[in-house]
Write an enzyme that holds these catalytic residues in place. Structure first.
Site, PDB file in Angstrom:
ATOM      1  N   HIS A   1      -8.981   3.064  -1.473  1.00 54.60           N
ATOM      2  CA  HIS A   1      -7.581   2.771  -1.278  1.00 54.60           C
ATOM      3  C   HIS A   1      -7.190   1.751  -2.244  1.00 54.60           C
ATOM      4  O   HIS A   1      -7.186   0.823  -2.131  1.00 54.60           O
ATOM      5  CB  HIS A   1      -7.477   2.013   0.123  1.00 54.60           C
TER       6      HIS A   1
ATOM      7  N   CYS B   1     -13.285   0.344   7.949  1.00 55.87           N
ATOM      8  CA  CYS B   1     -12.549  -0.149   7.053  1.00 55.87           C
ATOM      9  C   CYS B   1     -12.504   0.695   5.847  1.00 55.87           C
ATOM     10  O   CYS B   1     -13.480   1.507   5.358  1.00 55.87           O
ATOM     11  CB  CYS B   1     -13.180  -1.321   6.496  1.00 55.87           C
TER      12      CYS B   1
ATOM     13  N   CYS C   1       0.730  -1.111   0.130  1.00 54.74           N
ATOM     14  CA  CYS C   1       0.025  -0.129   0.077  1.00 54.74           C
ATOM     15  C   CYS C   1       0.613   1.287   0.072  1.00 54.74           C
ATOM     16  O   CYS C   1       0.090   2.478  -0.125  1.00 54.74           O
ATOM     17  CB  CYS C   1      -1.070  -0.013   1.113  1.00 54.74           C
TER      18      CYS C   1
ATOM     19  N   LYS D   1     -10.216   6.172   4.070  1.00 53.42           N
ATOM     20  CA  LYS D   1     -11.554   5.600   4.371  1.00 53.42           C
ATOM     21  C   LYS D   1     -12.744   6.053   3.663  1.00 53.42           C
ATOM     22  O   LYS D   1     -13.577   5.259   3.279  1.00 53.42           O
ATOM     23  CB  LYS D   1     -11.973   6.157   6.056  1.00 53.42           C
TER      24      LYS D   1
HETATM   25  C1  LIG Z   1     -14.841  -4.006   4.193  1.00 55.50           C
HETATM   26  C2  LIG Z   1     -15.137  -4.760   2.996  1.00 55.50           C
HETATM   27  C3  LIG Z   1     -14.895  -6.280   3.326  1.00 55.50           C
HETATM   28  C4  LIG Z   1     -16.429  -4.532   2.225  1.00 55.50           C
HETATM   29  O1  LIG Z   1     -16.489  -5.359   1.053  1.00 55.50           O
HETATM   30  P1  LIG Z   1     -17.764  -5.880   0.766  1.00 55.50           P
HETATM   31  O2  LIG Z   1     -18.550  -6.729   1.735  1.00 55.50           O
HETATM   32  O3  LIG Z   1     -17.430  -6.954  -0.682  1.00 55.50           O
HETATM   33  O4  LIG Z   1     -18.797  -4.809   0.276  1.00 55.50           O
HETATM   34  P2  LIG Z   1     -19.616  -4.528  -1.208  1.00 55.50           P
HETATM   35  O5  LIG Z   1     -18.431  -4.092  -2.022  1.00 55.50           O
HETATM   36  O6  LIG Z   1     -20.327  -5.705  -1.479  1.00 55.50           O
HETATM   37  O7  LIG Z   1     -20.334  -3.201  -0.768  1.00 55.50           O
HETATM   38  C5  LIG Z   1     -21.420  -3.230  -0.324  1.00 55.50           C
HETATM   39  C6  LIG Z   1     -21.948  -1.970   0.154  1.00 55.50           C
HETATM   40  O8  LIG Z   1     -20.956  -1.139   1.449  1.00 55.50           O
HETATM   41  C7  LIG Z   1     -20.325  -0.498   0.402  1.00 55.50           C
HETATM   42  N1  LIG Z   1     -18.966  -0.457   0.934  1.00 55.50           N
HETATM   43  C8  LIG Z   1     -17.985  -1.221   0.783  1.00 55.50           C
HETATM   44  N2  LIG Z   1     -16.760  -0.927   1.442  1.00 55.50           N
HETATM   45  C9  LIG Z   1     -17.345  -0.063   2.298  1.00 55.50           C
HETATM   46  C10 LIG Z   1     -16.412   0.714   3.261  1.00 55.50           C
HETATM   47  N3  LIG Z   1     -15.020   0.384   3.403  1.00 55.50           N
HETATM   48  N4  LIG Z   1     -16.815   1.798   3.948  1.00 55.50           N
HETATM   49  C11 LIG Z   1     -18.261   2.101   3.589  1.00 55.50           C
HETATM   50  N5  LIG Z   1     -18.901   1.362   2.633  1.00 55.50           N
HETATM   51  C12 LIG Z   1     -18.397   0.494   2.051  1.00 55.50           C
HETATM   52  C13 LIG Z   1     -20.502  -0.374  -0.716  1.00 55.50           C
HETATM   53  O9  LIG Z   1     -20.546   1.028  -1.374  1.00 55.50           O
HETATM   54  C14 LIG Z   1     -21.808  -0.984  -0.978  1.00 55.50           C
HETATM   55  O10 LIG Z   1     -22.722  -0.097  -0.737  1.00 55.50           O
HETATM   56  P3  LIG Z   1     -24.121  -0.075  -1.621  1.00 55.50           P
HETATM   57  O11 LIG Z   1     -24.882  -1.493  -1.289  1.00 55.50           O
HETATM   58  O12 LIG Z   1     -24.986   0.989  -0.998  1.00 55.50           O
HETATM   59  O13 LIG Z   1     -23.717   0.127  -2.932  1.00 55.50           O
HETATM   60  C15 LIG Z   1     -13.990  -4.286   1.884  1.00 55.50           C
HETATM   61  O14 LIG Z   1     -14.401  -3.026   1.562  1.00 55.50           O
HETATM   62  C16 LIG Z   1     -12.763  -4.452   2.360  1.00 55.50           C
HETATM   63  O15 LIG Z   1     -12.038  -5.485   2.660  1.00 55.50           O
HETATM   64  N6  LIG Z   1     -11.861  -3.436   2.941  1.00 55.50           N
HETATM   65  C17 LIG Z   1     -10.543  -3.303   3.624  1.00 55.50           C
HETATM   66  C18 LIG Z   1      -9.773  -3.278   2.277  1.00 55.50           C
HETATM   67  C19 LIG Z   1      -8.188  -3.559   2.641  1.00 55.50           C
HETATM   68  O16 LIG Z   1      -7.862  -4.256   3.853  1.00 55.50           O
HETATM   69  N7  LIG Z   1      -7.143  -2.759   2.176  1.00 55.50           N
HETATM   70  C20 LIG Z   1      -5.797  -2.717   2.521  1.00 55.50           C
HETATM   71  C21 LIG Z   1      -5.538  -2.189   3.820  1.00 55.50           C
HETATM   72  S1  LIG Z   1      -3.960  -1.902   4.116  1.00 55.50           S
END
Ligand SMILES: CC(C)(COP(=O)(O)OP(=O)(O)OC[C@H]1O[C@@H](n2cnc3c(N)ncnc32)[C@H](O)[C@@H]1OP(=O)(O)O)[C@@H](O)C(=O)NCCC(=O)NCCS
Length: 382
Positions: free
Chosen positions: A331, A205, A82, A327
């Protein structure tokens, strides 16, 4: 020799099905070229910060420099998970300081969302130790949940305090037209969102995203030719830490942040209290709280209270992530580091619109790779 940033560009972050990876890079490059007198032929090298495994296209620098018209000059990829974009910044500064190049483009770019969340989570998990950790199913949310649980146990940090970081960052992301999520949220909404890895909920997240952000750097002398308002990189500190979480002595702090920031403060001749605005690596809300402490913005263990007291809002001691942070911007991992430099540049030139920190003279960027395996801390000055 001082290194100057003479122009920057930033694409819209989010799900970008409308463009290929090279078109995504072009979006920020076009903005950077339009906002300065830099000519393509002046660019001696282009360094592409990206994590290659997310793209169908292999060997990104080739396809991007062809599309941007930057051949036959030097190009290659920097990868530090990252922090790939900041790794590119570090390489560019070294080239310019060594006199091997005058003007360098650093392009952070990532297109993650051609993959599903489980596919991305699996790839991210492999930024942990594959032999001893990811075989047991470690995810990034899982790693940072360990940090959060340790911080809560050791310092009494509350889930509400984590959620308050998300509320602040959504408040500012609402004002950033390039952010993936431009919406305010309430504390209740953040607290009530679905659990991802205890105690981290959805709003704790960052989201996976597509995006690009680029920076054009040169030496102090040439900077005058390209712009009347250069921004200087007074320091770029860096450090690394063990890949394996099993080898970390302390899980309530990121040791590479402490080391990289000490190096940066020393190089720039400043103290944490001199920073006017900071972009820190809030991949999860606990990461922002630990960054307050590890960067010396507050005492160890006081990060929760620091957000309770709104010290990282505009008007507080040190405004943090007023562009919305990872956030709400999203990312796109290779683009995150350069995106931080773009925000620092805009803040110091008073071009950050509604989220402007008035009179900002010193900006800090803090970009972590993995769970702290790599860390870069930049200090920018007007
Ligand atoms: C949190 C996480 C698991 C959610 O993924 P997901 O369950 O597949 O979510 P989806 O893509 O199906 O999205 C579902 C809904 O939540 C929203 N959403 C997804 N991630 C979000 C987040 N982090 N914050 C707020 N809303 C989020 C989407 O916009 C979608 O909204 P909608 O239904 O109104 O369209 C994923 O964003 C994630 O893994 N984040 C961490 C990434 C990471 O680790 N990066 C490296 C860090 S060093």
């Amino acid at each position: 020799m001082r290194i100057a940033i003479v122009s920057v560009g930033h694409s819209k972050f989010g799900k970008r099905d409308d463009v290929s990876v090279q078109e995504l890079a072009f979006e920020s490059f076009k903005e950077a070229m339009e906002n300065s007198n830099v000519d393509k032929k002046d660019i001696d090298a282009s360094i592409i910060g990206s994590s290659p495994e997310y793209h169908k296209q292999r060997s990104l620098p080739g396809v991007i420099t062809e599309y941007l018209g930057l051949n036959p000059k030097l190009t290659y990829l920097t990868e530090a998970a990252c922090a790939s974009g900041s790794a590119g910044m570090s390489a560019a500064c070294a080239y310019i300081k060594a006199g091997l190049a005058n003007t360098v483009l650093v392009m952070g770019v990532q297109k993650m969302l051609e993959l599903t969340t489980p596919e991305i989570s699996s790839l991210l998990g492999r930024v942990g130790d594959v032999q001893w950790e990811s075989v047991f199913g470690t995810t990034f949310a899982g790693y940072y949940a360990m940090y959060a649980n340790k911080h809560m146990a050791e310092f009494g940090t509350k889930r509400e305090q984590l959620a308050k970081v998300a509320v602040k960052n959504h408040h500012y992301g609402f004002m950033n037209p390039k952010a993936m999520f431009q919406k305010e949220i309430t504390l209740e909404k953040a607290m009530g969102s679905r659990m991802v890895a205890y105690p981290l909920t959805l709003y704790d997240c960052c989201a996976n995203a597509d995006g690009s952000a680029c920076v054009i750097l040169t030496n102090e002398e040439l900077a005058k030719k390209y712009t009347d308002e250069p921004v200087f990189i007074d320091a770029l500190g860096y450090a690394s830490a063990e890949m394996s979480v099993l080898r970390r002595k302390d899980l309530s702090s990121v040791p590479s942040t402490v080391l990289a920031s000490k190096m940066a403060y020393k190089q720039a001749g400043i103290e944490p209290k001199d920073v006017d605005v900071a972009d820190v690596h809030d991949c999860f809300t606990i990461a922002e709280i630990m960054a307050y402490e590890d960067l010396g913005f507050c005492e160890k263990g006081q990060g929760g209270k620091f957000i309770d007291d709104e010290q990282t809002y505009i008007g507080g001691k040190i405004p943090v992530n007023v562009d919305g942070g990872l956030k709400t911007k999203g990312h796109p991992i290779g683009a995150t580091g350069t995106s931080m430099f773009v925000e620092g540049f805009k803040q110091l030139r008073a071009q950050a619109d509604k989220r402007q920190v008035s009179g900002a003279e010193v900006a800090l960027t803090h970009n972590i790779g993995g769970i702290g395996q790599y860390c870069f801390v930049g200090i920018l000055r007007r």
